[in-house]
Scaffold this motif. Structure first.
Motif, PDB file in Angstrom:
ATOM      1  N   ARG A   1       7.634  83.266  41.587  1.00 37.18           N
ATOM      2  CA  ARG A   1       7.844  84.708  41.377  1.00 37.18           C
ATOM      3  C   ARG A   1       7.650  85.484  42.677  1.00 37.18           C
ATOM      4  NH1 ARG A   1       5.869  87.533  36.167  1.00 37.18           N
ATOM      5  NH2 ARG A   1       7.460  88.939  36.920  1.00 37.18           N
ATOM      6  N   HIS A   2       6.653  85.097  43.462  1.00 39.89           N
ATOM      7  CA  HIS A   2       6.435  85.767  44.743  1.00 39.89           C
ATOM      8  C   HIS A   2       7.594  85.502  45.704  1.00 39.89           C
ATOM      9  CE1 HIS A   2       2.521  87.400  43.948  1.00 39.89           C
ATOM     10  NE2 HIS A   2       2.042  86.223  43.595  1.00 39.89           N
TER      11      HIS A   2
ATOM     12  N   LEU B   1      10.676  84.858  44.867  1.00 41.25           N
ATOM     13  CA  LEU B   1      11.863  85.561  44.391  1.00 41.25           C
ATOM     14  C   LEU B   1      11.859  87.032  44.779  1.00 41.25           C
ATOM     15  CD1 LEU B   1      12.291  84.001  40.846  1.00 41.25           C
ATOM     16  CD2 LEU B   1      13.643  83.543  42.894  1.00 41.25           C
ATOM     17  N   ALA B   2      10.705  87.556  45.118  1.00 34.71           N
ATOM     18  CA  ALA B   2      10.607  88.958  45.528  1.00 34.71           C
ATOM     19  C   ALA B   2      10.913  89.138  47.018  1.00 34.71           C
ATOM     20  CB  ALA B   2       9.217  89.492  45.221  1.00 34.71           C
ATOM     21  N   THR B   3      11.189  88.052  47.715  1.00 31.19           N
ATOM     22  CA  THR B   3      11.478  88.114  49.144  1.00 31.19           C
ATOM     23  C   THR B   3      12.898  87.610  49.405  1.00 31.19           C
ATOM     24  OG1 THR B   3      10.730  85.863  49.627  1.00 31.19           O
ATOM     25  CG2 THR B   3       9.050  87.598  49.621  1.00 31.19           C
ATOM     26  N   SER B   4      13.272  87.596  50.657  1.00 33.18           N
ATOM     27  CA  SER B   4      14.608  87.092  51.010  1.00 33.18           C
ATOM     28  C   SER B   4      14.699  85.573  50.875  1.00 33.18           C
ATOM     29  CB  SER B   4      14.965  87.504  52.432  1.00 33.18           C
ATOM     30  OG  SER B   4      14.046  86.956  53.351  1.00 33.18           O
TER      31      SER B   4
ATOM     32  N   ARG C   1      14.488  84.022  48.279  1.00 34.98           N
ATOM     33  CA  ARG C   1      15.122  83.710  46.992  1.00 34.98           C
ATOM     34  C   ARG C   1      16.501  83.088  47.186  1.00 34.98           C
ATOM     35  NH1 ARG C   1      14.699  89.302  46.576  1.00 34.98           N
ATOM     36  NH2 ARG C   1      16.533  90.353  47.334  1.00 34.98           N
TER      37      ARG C   1
ATOM     38  N   THR D   1       9.667  84.640  34.838  1.00 30.04           N
ATOM     39  CA  THR D   1      10.116  84.087  36.120  1.00 30.04           C
ATOM     40  C   THR D   1      11.620  83.843  36.094  1.00 30.04           C
ATOM     41  OG1 THR D   1       7.971  83.022  36.442  1.00 30.04           O
ATOM     42  CG2 THR D   1       9.799  82.193  37.762  1.00 30.04           C
TER      43      THR D   1
ATOM     44  N   ASP E   1      13.410  87.177  36.348  1.00 22.95           N
ATOM     45  CA  ASP E   1      13.436  87.665  37.730  1.00 22.95           C
ATOM     46  C   ASP E   1      14.517  86.963  38.535  1.00 22.95           C
ATOM     47  OD1 ASP E   1      11.341  89.385  37.248  1.00 22.95           O
ATOM     48  OD2 ASP E   1       9.826  88.103  38.203  1.00 22.95           O
TER      49      ASP E   1
ATOM     50  N   HIS F   1      17.989  88.037  37.415  1.00 24.21           N
ATOM     51  CA  HIS F   1      18.265  89.396  37.881  1.00 24.21           C
ATOM     52  C   HIS F   1      18.806  89.381  39.312  1.00 24.21           C
ATOM     53  CE1 HIS F   1      17.809  93.642  38.741  1.00 24.21           C
ATOM     54  NE2 HIS F   1      17.081  93.320  39.796  1.00 24.21           N
ATOM     55  N   HIS F   2      18.196  88.573  40.170  1.00 23.21           N
ATOM     56  CA  HIS F   2      18.627  88.526  41.570  1.00 23.21           C
ATOM     57  C   HIS F   2      19.895  87.699  41.774  1.00 23.21           C
ATOM     58  CE1 HIS F   2      15.191  90.670  43.093  1.00 23.21           C
ATOM     59  NE2 HIS F   2      14.374  89.863  42.448  1.00 23.21           N
TER      60      HIS F   2
END
Length: 101
Positions: free
Chosen positions: A26-27, A29-32, A34, A79, A82, A85-86
Motif C-alpha cells: 500500500r505504501h 502504491l502511493a509512490t511512483s 507503483r 490494497t 488502491d 485505482h492507479h
C-alpha cells in the motif's frame, strides 16, 4: 517484483508477515514505484496471491482460513482497490471483469 513473489509464497498462517507485506504494498502504491506493479496486474488480481488461497485447502480443517479472512480480508481488498485505482487505465476488459467478480 519480489514483493509479489513474497505474497504468492507466504503461507496463510503467517498472518503478521502477510499483513506487513500488504502494508508495504500500500505504501509503494502511493509512490511512483507503483509502475513496477503494472506488469503484475494479472498476478495481483488472483485471489490466491492476495488471500493466500494456495494454502487454504490444507488449513480449512483448522479454521485458519476463516481467521485469516476476518483479520486480513479488509486489508486485502483495500490494497487491491488502491492498485486498481492507479492502474485502471491499463486494465483490459477481462481484467475489469475479474475486479468486479
Amino acid at each position: 517484483t519480489n514483493v509479489v513473489s513474497l505474497l504468492a509464497t507466504c503461507p496463510i498462517d503467517s498472518v503478521a508477515t502477510r499483513r506487513e507485506l500488504l502494508i508495504a504494498v500500500r505504501h509503494l502504491l502511493a509512490t511512483s514505484f507503483r509502475k513496477g506493479f503494472y506488469k503484475h496486474i494479472d498476478t495481483l488480481l488472483d485471489d490466491r496471491v492476495l488471500a493466500g488461497g494456495r494454502f487454504s485447502i490444507m488449513h480449512r480443517r483448522n479454521n485458519i482460513s476463516e481467521y485469516y479472512t476476518t483479520i486480513l480480508g479488509p486489508l486485502n481488498y483495500s490494497t487491491l482497490a488502491d492498485f486498481v485505482h492507479h492502474a485502471r487505465s491499463r486494465l483490459t476488459l477481462h481484467q475489469h471483469g475479474r475486479v468486479i467478480h
